[in-house]
Design a protein around this motif. Structure first.
Motif, PDB file in Angstrom:
ATOM      1  N   MET A  74       0.848  -1.188   0.000  1.00 25.89           N
ATOM      2  CA  MET A  74       0.000   0.000   0.000  1.00 25.89           C
ATOM      3  C   MET A  74       0.882   1.236   0.000  1.00 25.89           C
ATOM      4  N   THR A  75       0.380   2.286  -0.566  1.00 25.83           N
ATOM      5  CA  THR A  75       1.113   3.548  -0.579  1.00 25.83           C
ATOM      6  C   THR A  75       0.422   4.545   0.331  1.00 25.83           C
ATOM      7  N   ALA A  76       1.121   5.613   0.597  1.00 22.16           N
ATOM      8  CA  ALA A  76       0.569   6.654   1.463  1.00 22.16           C
ATOM      9  C   ALA A  76      -0.642   7.297   0.788  1.00 22.16           C
ATOM     10  N   THR A  77      -1.614   7.644   1.623  1.00 27.59           N
ATOM     11  CA  THR A  77      -2.866   8.238   1.160  1.00 27.59           C
ATOM     12  C   THR A  77      -2.963   9.668   1.653  1.00 27.59           C
ATOM     13  N   ARG A  78      -3.403  10.561   0.780  1.00 29.62           N
ATOM     14  CA  ARG A  78      -3.630  11.949   1.189  1.00 29.62           C
ATOM     15  C   ARG A  78      -4.809  11.964   2.147  1.00 29.62           C
ATOM     16  N   VAL A  79      -4.597  12.557   3.326  1.00 29.01           N
ATOM     17  CA  VAL A  79      -5.658  12.603   4.336  1.00 29.01           C
ATOM     18  C   VAL A  79      -6.237  14.000   4.507  1.00 29.01           C
ATOM     19  N   VAL A  95      -2.221  15.670  14.095  1.00 29.42           N
ATOM     20  CA  VAL A  95      -1.993  16.838  14.944  1.00 29.42           C
ATOM     21  C   VAL A  95      -0.879  17.704  14.366  1.00 29.42           C
ATOM     22  N   LEU A  96      -1.137  18.996  14.277  1.00 23.69           N
ATOM     23  CA  LEU A  96      -0.109  19.986  13.966  1.00 23.69           C
ATOM     24  C   LEU A  96       0.275  20.622  15.290  1.00 23.69           C
ATOM     25  N   ASP A  97       1.485  20.306  15.777  1.00 26.89           N
ATOM     26  CA  ASP A  97       1.870  20.818  17.095  1.00 26.89           C
ATOM     27  C   ASP A  97       2.354  22.264  17.020  1.00 26.89           C
ATOM     28  N   SER A  98       2.642  22.848  18.166  1.00 29.98           N
ATOM     29  CA  SER A  98       3.030  24.264  18.227  1.00 29.98           C
ATOM     30  C   SER A  98       4.362  24.544  17.548  1.00 29.98           C
ATOM     31  N   ALA A  99       5.171  23.492  17.336  1.00 29.42           N
ATOM     32  CA  ALA A  99       6.450  23.655  16.637  1.00 29.42           C
ATOM     33  C   ALA A  99       6.292  23.524  15.129  1.00 29.42           C
ATOM     34  N   GLY A 100       5.065  23.234  14.673  1.00 33.73           N
ATOM     35  CA  GLY A 100       4.810  23.110  13.245  1.00 33.73           C
ATOM     36  C   GLY A 100       5.002  21.708  12.705  1.00 33.73           C
ATOM     37  N   GLU A 101       5.224  20.723  13.575  1.00 27.05           N
ATOM     38  CA  GLU A 101       5.408  19.341  13.147  1.00 27.05           C
ATOM     39  C   GLU A 101       4.056  18.625  13.117  1.00 27.05           C
ATOM     40  N   VAL A 102       3.862  17.797  12.094  1.00 30.18           N
ATOM     41  CA  VAL A 102       2.625  17.033  11.958  1.00 30.18           C
ATOM     42  C   VAL A 102       2.859  15.619  12.484  1.00 30.18           C
ATOM     43  N   HIS A 103       1.929  15.157  13.317  1.00 25.63           N
ATOM     44  CA  HIS A 103       1.986  13.825  13.912  1.00 25.63           C
ATOM     45  C   HIS A 103       0.722  13.061  13.533  1.00 25.63           C
ATOM     46  N   ALA A 104       0.825  11.727  13.491  1.00 25.79           N
ATOM     47  CA  ALA A 104      -0.330  10.872  13.234  1.00 25.79           C
ATOM     48  C   ALA A 104      -0.283   9.706  14.215  1.00 25.79           C
ATOM     49  N   ILE A 105      -1.320   9.601  15.057  1.00 27.75           N
ATOM     50  CA  ILE A 105      -1.387   8.509  16.027  1.00 27.75           C
ATOM     51  C   ILE A 105      -2.763   7.863  15.953  1.00 27.75           C
ATOM     52  N   PRO A 129      -0.822   3.322  18.304  1.00 28.79           N
ATOM     53  CA  PRO A 129       0.153   3.298  17.207  1.00 28.79           C
ATOM     54  C   PRO A 129       0.490   4.712  16.731  1.00 28.79           C
ATOM     55  N   VAL A 130       1.702   4.861  16.236  1.00 27.58           N
ATOM     56  CA  VAL A 130       2.171   6.123  15.669  1.00 27.58           C
ATOM     57  C   VAL A 130       2.548   5.846  14.212  1.00 27.58           C
ATOM     58  N   THR A 186      -0.340   1.284   7.227  1.00 28.06           N
ATOM     59  CA  THR A 186       0.363   0.002   7.368  1.00 28.06           C
ATOM     60  C   THR A 186       1.807   0.199   7.787  1.00 28.06           C
ATOM     61  N   VAL A 187       2.266   1.451   7.804  1.00 27.61           N
ATOM     62  CA  VAL A 187       3.657   1.750   8.168  1.00 27.61           C
ATOM     63  C   VAL A 187       3.686   2.486   9.487  1.00 27.61           C
ATOM     64  N   LYS A 188       4.179   1.812  10.512  1.00 26.70           N
ATOM     65  CA  LYS A 188       4.324   2.431  11.827  1.00 26.70           C
ATOM     66  C   LYS A 188       5.617   3.229  11.846  1.00 26.70           C
ATOM     67  N   LYS A 189       5.585   4.345  12.513  1.00 25.87           N
ATOM     68  CA  LYS A 189       6.759   5.204  12.640  1.00 25.87           C
ATOM     69  C   LYS A 189       7.792   4.517  13.539  1.00 25.87           C
TER      70      LYS A 189
END
Length: 108
Positions: free
Chosen positions: A1-6, A30-40, A87-88, A103-106
């Motif tokens: 599977m490939t990454a999907t635009r969310v 989540v877009l945190d206060s430092a500008g980093e995007v996270h997915a959990i 999961p992250v 399908t890809v865990k960080k």
């Protein structure tokens, strides 16, 4: 599977979570206060509660129902009552697009 635009990066609100679903997998983005995007994983491991409805503070996402906070980097709970991690997922930013492959865990 490939990454999907969310979603678009410009659609994310800083220090807030957005619930998305990819192939039946619920994910809190989540877009945190430092500008980093996270997915959990979006489901609190203490109860069947959407974490995207919770509160973002720094690098944590807190479940609104019982107060367990999860690390956005590792998925580990930082306090009780949750004791199992969520999961992250790896996030790819391509221009204004946020892409996730559930399908890809960080790697932590």
């Amino acid at each position: 599977m490939t990454a999907t635009r969310v979603c678009a990066l410009s659609e994310l609100e800083q220090d807030a979570a957005t619930r998305v679903e990819v192939d039946g997998v619920a994910i809190a983005v989540v877009l945190d206060s430092a500008g980093e995007v996270h997915a959990i994983g979006d489901v609190c491991t203490h109860g069947d509660i959407s974490l995207a409805d919770g509160f973002v503070e720094g690098e944590t996402l807190e479940c609104w129902a019982h107060g367990s906070a999860f690390s956005l980097r590792t998925g580990k709970p930082l306090n009780l009552p949750a004791y199992e991690p969520v999961p992250v997922y790896a996030v790819l930013i391509d221009g204004d697009d946020v892409l996730i492959d559930p399908t890809v865990k960080k790697e932590i």
